[in-house]
Motif scaffolding. Structure first.
Motif, PDB file in Angstrom:
ATOM      1  N   GLN A   1       0.845  -1.190   0.000  1.00 40.05           N
ATOM      2  CA  GLN A   1       0.000   0.000   0.000  1.00 40.05           C
ATOM      3  C   GLN A   1       0.881   1.240   0.000  1.00 40.05           C
ATOM      4  OE1 GLN A   1      -2.948  -1.791   3.308  1.00 40.05           O
ATOM      5  NE2 GLN A   1      -3.697   0.110   2.403  1.00 40.05           N
ATOM      6  N   THR A   2       0.448   2.218  -0.756  1.00 40.05           N
ATOM      7  CA  THR A   2       1.158   3.497  -0.783  1.00 40.05           C
ATOM      8  C   THR A   2       0.175   4.651  -0.769  1.00 40.05           C
ATOM      9  OG1 THR A   2       1.223   3.398  -3.200  1.00 40.05           O
ATOM     10  CG2 THR A   2       3.181   2.621  -2.006  1.00 40.05           C
ATOM     11  N   PRO A   3       0.533   5.775  -0.133  1.00 40.35           N
ATOM     12  CA  PRO A   3       1.724   5.948   0.694  1.00 40.35           C
ATOM     13  C   PRO A   3       1.562   5.237   2.038  1.00 40.35           C
ATOM     14  CG  PRO A   3       0.347   7.891   0.850  1.00 40.35           C
ATOM     15  CD  PRO A   3      -0.321   6.989  -0.152  1.00 40.35           C
ATOM     16  N   SER A   4       2.606   5.126   2.791  1.00 43.88           N
ATOM     17  CA  SER A   4       2.475   4.527   4.122  1.00 43.88           C
ATOM     18  C   SER A   4       1.856   5.522   5.093  1.00 43.88           C
ATOM     19  CB  SER A   4       3.827   4.040   4.634  1.00 43.88           C
ATOM     20  OG  SER A   4       4.767   5.092   4.595  1.00 43.88           O
ATOM     21  N   ASN A   5       2.132   6.801   4.875  1.00 38.31           N
ATOM     22  CA  ASN A   5       1.552   7.863   5.693  1.00 38.31           C
ATOM     23  C   ASN A   5       1.113   9.000   4.780  1.00 38.31           C
ATOM     24  OD1 ASN A   5       2.223   7.171   8.708  1.00 38.31           O
ATOM     25  ND2 ASN A   5       4.060   6.716   7.542  1.00 38.31           N
ATOM     26  N   LYS A   6      -0.017   9.610   5.148  1.00 35.04           N
ATOM     27  CA  LYS A   6      -0.504  10.745   4.386  1.00 35.04           C
ATOM     28  C   LYS A   6      -1.096  11.761   5.350  1.00 35.04           C
ATOM     29  CE  LYS A   6      -1.958  13.062   0.732  1.00 35.04           C
ATOM     30  NZ  LYS A   6      -1.000  13.697  -0.226  1.00 35.04           N
ATOM     31  N   VAL A   7      -0.563  12.991   5.282  1.00 32.09           N
ATOM     32  CA  VAL A   7      -1.113  14.078   6.073  1.00 32.09           C
ATOM     33  C   VAL A   7      -1.733  15.070   5.100  1.00 32.09           C
ATOM     34  CG1 VAL A   7      -0.630  15.912   7.728  1.00 32.09           C
ATOM     35  CG2 VAL A   7       0.676  13.770   7.823  1.00 32.09           C
ATOM     36  N   THR A   8      -2.955  15.457   5.360  1.00 32.62           N
ATOM     37  CA  THR A   8      -3.643  16.378   4.475  1.00 32.62           C
ATOM     38  C   THR A   8      -4.457  17.360   5.300  1.00 32.62           C
ATOM     39  OG1 THR A   8      -5.015  16.520   2.478  1.00 32.62           O
ATOM     40  CG2 THR A   8      -5.762  15.017   4.193  1.00 32.62           C
TER      41      THR A   8
ATOM     42  N   VAL B   1      -7.778  13.017  -1.429  1.00 39.25           N
ATOM     43  CA  VAL B   1      -6.657  12.087  -1.303  1.00 39.25           C
ATOM     44  C   VAL B   1      -6.945  10.800  -2.063  1.00 39.25           C
ATOM     45  CG1 VAL B   1      -5.885  12.980   0.924  1.00 39.25           C
ATOM     46  CG2 VAL B   1      -7.495  11.057   0.855  1.00 39.25           C
ATOM     47  N   GLU B   2      -5.870  10.172  -2.505  1.00 39.61           N
ATOM     48  CA  GLU B   2      -5.944   8.858  -3.147  1.00 39.61           C
ATOM     49  C   GLU B   2      -5.002   7.908  -2.437  1.00 39.61           C
ATOM     50  OE1 GLU B   2      -7.069   9.917  -7.796  1.00 39.61           O
ATOM     51  OE2 GLU B   2      -5.125   9.038  -7.319  1.00 39.61           O
ATOM     52  N   LEU B   3      -5.495   6.732  -2.128  1.00 38.10           N
ATOM     53  CA  LEU B   3      -4.705   5.704  -1.471  1.00 38.10           C
ATOM     54  C   LEU B   3      -4.661   4.486  -2.406  1.00 38.10           C
ATOM     55  CD1 LEU B   3      -6.395   5.922   2.062  1.00 38.10           C
ATOM     56  CD2 LEU B   3      -4.582   7.361   1.111  1.00 38.10           C
ATOM     57  N   ARG B   4      -3.460   3.926  -2.558  1.00 39.65           N
ATOM     58  CA  ARG B   4      -3.275   2.862  -3.546  1.00 39.65           C
ATOM     59  C   ARG B   4      -3.026   1.527  -2.879  1.00 39.65           C
ATOM     60  NH1 ARG B   4      -0.412   2.343  -9.001  1.00 39.65           N
ATOM     61  NH2 ARG B   4       0.650   0.321  -8.883  1.00 39.65           N
ATOM     62  N   CYS B   5      -3.522   0.471  -3.520  1.00 43.32           N
ATOM     63  CA  CYS B   5      -3.308  -0.895  -3.041  1.00 43.32           C
ATOM     64  C   CYS B   5      -2.880  -1.788  -4.192  1.00 43.32           C
ATOM     65  CB  CYS B   5      -4.586  -1.438  -2.415  1.00 43.32           C
ATOM     66  SG  CYS B   5      -4.500  -3.206  -2.003  1.00 43.32           S
ATOM     67  N   ASP B   6      -1.771  -2.516  -3.987  1.00 46.67           N
ATOM     68  CA  ASP B   6      -1.333  -3.539  -4.931  1.00 46.67           C
ATOM     69  C   ASP B   6      -1.558  -4.905  -4.292  1.00 46.67           C
ATOM     70  OD1 ASP B   6       0.562  -1.141  -5.852  1.00 46.67           O
ATOM     71  OD2 ASP B   6       0.470  -2.624  -7.449  1.00 46.67           O
ATOM     72  N   PRO B   7      -2.510  -5.682  -4.782  1.00 48.62           N
ATOM     73  CA  PRO B   7      -2.796  -6.965  -4.139  1.00 48.62           C
ATOM     74  C   PRO B   7      -1.749  -8.016  -4.497  1.00 48.62           C
ATOM     75  CG  PRO B   7      -4.114  -6.742  -6.119  1.00 48.62           C
ATOM     76  CD  PRO B   7      -3.356  -5.443  -5.958  1.00 48.62           C
TER      77      PRO B   7
ATOM     78  N   LEU C   1      -3.748   7.786   7.508  1.00 48.66           N
ATOM     79  CA  LEU C   1      -4.221   9.078   7.027  1.00 48.66           C
ATOM     80  C   LEU C   1      -4.510   9.988   8.206  1.00 48.66           C
ATOM     81  CD1 LEU C   1      -5.246  10.926   4.710  1.00 48.66           C
ATOM     82  CD2 LEU C   1      -7.501   9.906   5.061  1.00 48.66           C
ATOM     83  N   LEU C   2      -3.948  11.178   8.167  1.00 46.94           N
ATOM     84  CA  LEU C   2      -4.198  12.193   9.185  1.00 46.94           C
ATOM     85  C   LEU C   2      -4.740  13.430   8.494  1.00 46.94           C
ATOM     86  CD1 LEU C   2      -4.059  13.238  12.095  1.00 46.94           C
ATOM     87  CD2 LEU C   2      -1.692  13.936  11.637  1.00 46.94           C
ATOM     88  N   VAL C   3      -5.943  13.820   8.883  1.00 44.76           N
ATOM     89  CA  VAL C   3      -6.561  15.013   8.325  1.00 44.76           C
ATOM     90  C   VAL C   3      -6.506  16.118   9.374  1.00 44.76           C
ATOM     91  CG1 VAL C   3      -8.616  16.007   7.274  1.00 44.76           C
ATOM     92  CG2 VAL C   3      -8.087  13.577   6.924  1.00 44.76           C
ATOM     93  N   LEU C   4      -5.811  17.190   9.042  1.00 45.97           N
ATOM     94  CA  LEU C   4      -5.638  18.288  10.004  1.00 45.97           C
ATOM     95  C   LEU C   4      -6.742  19.332   9.892  1.00 45.97           C
ATOM     96  CD1 LEU C   4      -1.783  18.776   9.656  1.00 45.97           C
ATOM     97  CD2 LEU C   4      -3.016  17.467  11.376  1.00 45.97           C
TER      98      LEU C   4
END
Lengths: 111, 114
Positions: B6-13, B19-25, B111-114
């Motif tokens: 999964q990417t990214p490992s961390n996301k701050v927004t 946001v887009e979060l990716r998964c490679d099965p 994911l951290l949403v500020l």
């Protein structure tokens, strides 16, 4: 690392002793159950599963027991080691594909 | 790789952003799942794909959440107009064909949403 949970039920076990982690499930129609181990900052890791037509299944150092009468699932870990420290989740599958997870139990191994 | 990635490992927004979060099965797995895990909780189901189609999206909390899997392999979870309550670990899992087979999880995106 990230803490998975701050107020989870906790079980502390002496290294080398056996651990028993319990889980109550709610849906009598559930027919597939899985135990996962989650270490801090990581995704859940598959340990063992059991289908509803069985009441016991054994793996390497682990045993899962299923009591459908009282809707209870347990995970027994033999001769616990420091690497067994983690949060353990039971999950059930009622039908379809999704898993419903329990709250989790934090297992701490005392050296 | 051998496992789910999964990417990214961390996301701050920031609140309101997209946001887009990716998964490679795991290669060859036709079933793909997204779950969300809040602090102190077990993972909660969001959506399930069999091949390219979303077979069950009953866990998506509202229409700000959307996921795709256009070629039946990589999947992207998309969150519009993020809110602070969206902060969580987003987990992806895959299984060989679904139908009560073992679901293997990735490491998650925090994911951290500020």
């Amino acid at each position: 690392g990230e803490s998975v949970g701050l107020h989870l039920p906790t079980l502390s076990v002496q290294e080398g002793d056996n651990s028993i982690i319990n889980c109550a499930y709610s849906n009598s129609a559930s027919d597939y159950f899985i135990w996962y181990k989650q270490e801090s900052g990581k995704g859940p890791q598959f340990i063992i599963d059991i289908r509803s037509n069985m009441d016991k299944r054994q793996g390497q150092r682990v045993t899962v027991l299923l009591n459908k009468t009282v809707k209870h699932l347990s995970l027994q870990i033999a001769a616990t080691q420091p690497g067994d420290s983690a949060v353990y989740f039971c999950a059930e599958n009622v039908g379809g594909e999704k898993l419903t997870f329990g709250t989790g139990t934090r297992l701490t191994i005392i050296p | 790789g051998a496992g789910v990635s999964q990417t990214p490992s961390n996301k701050v927004t920031e609140k309101g952003k997209y946001v887009e979060l990716r998964c490679d099965p795991i290669s060859g797995h036709t079933a793909l799942y997204w779950y969300r895990q809040s602090l102190g909780q077990g993972p909660e189901f969001l959506i399930y794909f069999q091949g390219t189609g979303a077979a069950d999206d009953s866990g998506l909390p509202n229409d700000r959440f959307f996921a795709v899997r256009p070629e039946g392999s990589v999947s992207t979870l998309k969150i519009q107009r993020t809110e602070r309550g969206d902060s969580a670990v987003y987990l992806c899992a895959s299984s060989f064909q679904g139908a009560k087979e073992t679901q293997y999880f990735g490491p998650g995106t925090r994911l951290l949403v500020l």
